[in-house]
Design a protein around this motif. Structure first.
Motif, short mmCIF file in Angstrom:
data_model
loop_
_atom_site.label_atom_id
_atom_site.label_comp_id
_atom_site.label_asym_id
_atom_site.label_seq_id
_atom_site.Cartn_x
_atom_site.Cartn_y
_atom_site.Cartn_z
N GLN A 1 0.84 -1.20 0.00
CA GLN A 1 0.00 0.00 0.00
C GLN A 1 0.87 1.25 0.00
N THR A 2 0.36 2.26 -0.69
CA THR A 2 1.04 3.55 -0.68
C THR A 2 0.69 4.29 0.61
N THR A 3 1.42 5.37 0.86
CA THR A 3 1.15 6.17 2.07
C THR A 3 -0.26 6.73 2.06
N GLY A 4 -0.69 7.19 0.90
CA GLY A 4 -2.05 7.73 0.79
C GLY A 4 -3.10 6.68 1.08
N GLU A 5 -2.89 5.45 0.59
CA GLU A 5 -3.85 4.37 0.84
C GLU A 5 -3.89 4.00 2.31
N LYS A 6 -2.72 4.00 2.97
CA LYS A 6 -2.70 3.69 4.40
C LYS A 6 -3.43 4.76 5.21
N ILE A 7 -3.22 6.01 4.84
CA ILE A 7 -3.92 7.10 5.54
C ILE A 7 -5.43 6.99 5.34
N PHE A 8 -5.84 6.73 4.10
CA PHE A 8 -7.27 6.60 3.80
C PHE A 8 -7.87 5.43 4.58
N GLN A 9 -7.17 4.30 4.63
CA GLN A 9 -7.67 3.13 5.34
C GLN A 9 -7.78 3.41 6.84
N THR A 10 -6.81 4.10 7.39
CA THR A 10 -6.85 4.45 8.82
C THR A 10 -8.02 5.37 9.13
N VAL A 11 -8.17 6.40 8.31
CA VAL A 11 -9.30 7.33 8.51
C VAL A 11 -10.62 6.59 8.39
N LEU A 12 -10.71 5.68 7.42
CA LEU A 12 -11.94 4.91 7.22
C LEU A 12 -12.25 4.04 8.42
N ILE A 13 -11.24 3.38 8.97
CA ILE A 13 -11.45 2.52 10.14
C ILE A 13 -11.90 3.34 11.34
#
Length: 289
Positions: free
Chosen positions: A3-15
């Motif tokens: 995962q890219t940094t942006g995808e990790k941030i998005f996934q964290t915010v989503l969780i």
């Protein structure tokens, strides 16, 4: 895949967002359940209620001992079961011909039905219609006026349109008529969307109360939600449950909470059995227009 940094941030915010939403939705249920099982002092305590610290079943005993509550419960069960069953039958009989391309002027019929989603007569004309049909003070007033919900019927129609036409053609070659095709082929293949629509209809019937206020004056035909409203919103505890049920004004909060839980639990019991069909039926029924 990495995962890219942006995808990790998005996934964290989503969780985090989903977790917060779950807490927001679950806490009111835990609060009411806790208050319904608490003593009067604990029920009226300011603060967070996640579990009853002082267990007291008096609220539940008082609610379950009332005849009117059970009358309303029986009427709500009748309305939900019979109303949902008849709604599925009538929606199927309406949606199936509208899904067939060989029906003359089917687009015109669909537009006329769709028109009812956006425009209605209003409360007064509807009341006059109900009275002219002699449905006042009848349990059938809960079922007949909303027998074919337009949106649900269109979802079912779209699902029927996604079923391959070759199945119908082969059945007709074997001598099957439209009724047999509908009940022996189309409906068995439509279990996911039918379960979804059944859940929508059941929840709608179970939670409905406004038509009971408008059209029913006989207390023996009132639904559970009507008595719930009387107890919780209008604060008519003594008039609804009777003076003996309250006994002490201190039990007002546990009684109200127990009544709410009593009205919630039946539909919560039904939901897990239909949950597996819910997403699948909704998505499939909305794919083809």
């Amino acid at each position: 895949m990495k995962q890219t940094t942006g995808e990790k941030i998005f996934q964290t915010v989503l969780i985090v967002f989903i977790t917060v939403m779950c807490i927001v939705m679950i806490y009111p249920f835990l609060h009411i359940a806790s208050v319904s099982l608490s003593s009067p002092a604990e029920a009226t305590r300011f603060g967070i209620h996640l579990y009853p610290k002082e267990v007291d079943f008096t609220g539940w005993k008082q609610v379950l001992a009332q005849e009117k509550i059970w009358i309303g419960f029986g009427n709500s069960v009748f309305r939900t079961v019979v109303g949902t069953f008849l709604t599925l039958i009538m929606m199927s009989l309406c949606a199936y011909p509208l899904s067939r391309k060989y029906l003359p002027h089917r687009n015109v019929y669909t537009m006329l039905i769709l028109f009812t989603m956006f425009f209605g007569g209003g409360i007064v004309p509807t009341y006059l219609l109900i009275r002219s049909l002699n449905l006042m003070d009848s349990v059938w007033v809960y079922i007949i006026p909303g027998l074919v919900p337009t949106f649900s019927m269109l979802v079912l129609r779209n699902f029927f349109m996604s079923i391959p036409a070759e199945l119908e053609e082969s059945a007709k070659i074997d001598g099957a008529n439209d009724i047999r095709i509908l009940f022996n082929i189309v409906l068995p293949l439509s279990k996911p969307v039918l379960a979804t629509l059944a859940l929508w209809s059941a929840v709608g019937h179970w939670n409905a109360w406004f038509d009971a206020v408008l059209y029913i004056t006989d207390q023996s035909k009132q639904v559970l939600q009507f008595f719930l409203r009387e107890i919780v919103i209008t604060n008519a505890d003594r008039e609804t449950l009777g003076n003996s049920a309250i006994g002490n004004i201190r039990y007002e909060a546990p009684i109200k909470a127990a009544t709410i839980m009593f009205a919630i639990l039946p539909i919560l019991v039904v939901y897990p059995f239909l949950q597996k069909y819910f997403v699948k039926g909704t998505m499939i029924g909305s794919l083809k227009g």
